[in-house]
Write an enzyme that holds these catalytic residues in place. Structure first.
Site, PDB file in Angstrom:
ATOM      1  N   SER A  64     -11.284  66.574 -25.164  1.00  0.00           N
ATOM      2  CA  SER A  64     -10.867  65.638 -26.206  1.00  0.00           C
ATOM      3  C   SER A  64      -9.551  66.032 -26.876  1.00  0.00           C
ATOM      4  O   SER A  64      -8.592  65.269 -26.884  1.00  0.00           O
ATOM      5  CB  SER A  64     -11.975  65.518 -27.245  1.00  0.00           C
ATOM      6  OG  SER A  64     -11.564  64.686 -28.302  1.00  0.00           O
ATOM      7  N   GLY A  65      -9.495  67.222 -27.470  1.00  0.00           N
ATOM      8  CA  GLY A  65      -8.297  67.645 -28.201  1.00  0.00           C
ATOM      9  C   GLY A  65      -7.068  67.733 -27.310  1.00  0.00           C
ATOM     10  O   GLY A  65      -5.961  67.347 -27.710  1.00  0.00           O
ATOM     11  N   CYS A  66      -7.261  68.215 -26.097  1.00  0.00           N
ATOM     12  CA  CYS A  66      -6.134  68.350 -25.172  1.00  0.00           C
ATOM     13  C   CYS A  66      -5.633  66.986 -24.709  1.00  0.00           C
ATOM     14  O   CYS A  66      -4.427  66.779 -24.556  1.00  0.00           O
ATOM     15  CB  CYS A  66      -6.533  69.229 -23.981  1.00  0.00           C
ATOM     16  SG  CYS A  66      -6.941  70.914 -24.495  1.00  0.00           S
ATOM     17  N   THR A  67      -6.551  66.039 -24.524  1.00  0.00           N
ATOM     18  CA  THR A  67      -6.160  64.685 -24.148  1.00  0.00           C
ATOM     19  C   THR A  67      -5.352  64.046 -25.273  1.00  0.00           C
ATOM     20  O   THR A  67      -4.299  63.436 -25.032  1.00  0.00           O
ATOM     21  CB  THR A  67      -7.401  63.831 -23.823  1.00  0.00           C
ATOM     22  OG1 THR A  67      -8.088  64.438 -22.715  1.00  0.00           O
ATOM     23  CG2 THR A  67      -7.028  62.403 -23.484  1.00  0.00           C
ATOM     24  N   CYS A  70      -1.843  65.749 -25.404  1.00  0.00           N
ATOM     25  CA  CYS A  70      -1.003  65.350 -24.282  1.00  0.00           C
ATOM     26  C   CYS A  70      -0.519  63.911 -24.447  1.00  0.00           C
ATOM     27  O   CYS A  70       0.657  63.604 -24.210  1.00  0.00           O
ATOM     28  CB  CYS A  70      -1.759  65.535 -22.970  1.00  0.00           C
ATOM     29  SG  CYS A  70      -0.713  65.426 -21.510  1.00  0.00           S
TER      30      CYS A  70
END
Length: 177
Positions: A64-67, A70
């Site tokens: 979630s956080g990385c998506t 990005c």
């Protein structure tokens, strides 16, 4: 004699368990050569004397956080590209994962893969769980670390990056001045 050997072994284990000296502002950034989701090899030393670099480490593709982070960088790329800078996200994920993640998020910049985790270790971002910590390194044209941001807010990561580039005095591209 047995106690002496135990002492030596315990001392050796303690020494090898101590963390490496942490990178700080003003240190030379460790060089790297990592494959990117764009099919190119990216080497930090290729930018030295030419352009500043931002290296944004992220823990795990498809989370979630990385998506969110990005997509923030992808959606706001034109703001970042106003500056004379090359920027990357990097993880210890396999290259195939980062290629798919690039497509899913619409990233128009390379995601770098440090599968053997040596670069993550050199930058001090490898967590005990084997993922990269979410840290962003701002590296000047001279190869020195200008700032290490450890307080990343994924939804505003692009805007925060732009703000940091301005505060650090990174030159704007000629057409943007």
């Amino acid at each position: 004699m047995l106690n002496f050997l135990k002492y030596c072994l315990a001392s050796l284990l303690l020494i090898t368990a101590l963390p490496a000296t942490a990178l700080e502002t003003g240190d030379m950034a460790p060089d790297f050569q990592l494959p990117g989701s764009d099919g190119q090899m990216h080497k930090l030393s290729d930018y030295r004397g030419k352009q500043a670099v931002v290296l944004a480490w992220f823990p795990k593709a498809y989370t979630s956080g990385c998506t969110i982070e990005c997509k923030s960088l992808a959606d706001n790329g034109p703001l970042i590209r106003q500056y004379d800078v090359s920027y990357f996200m990097a993880s210890v994920d396999p290259l195939a994962d980062n290629k798919g993640f690039t497509k899913e998020t619409g990233a128009d910049f390379p995601l770098l893969s440090d599968e053997d985790k040596t670069v993550a270790e050199a930058y001090g971002v490898l967590s005990p769980r084997g993922f990269a910590k979410r840290h962003t390194f701002y590296i000047g044209k001279d190869g020195k670390i200008l700032k290490i941001d450890t307080d990343i807010n994924p939804p505003t990561s692009a805007e925060d990056m732009v703000e940091n580039l301005g505060k650090l005095g990174i030159a704007r591209k000629a057409s943007q001045q």
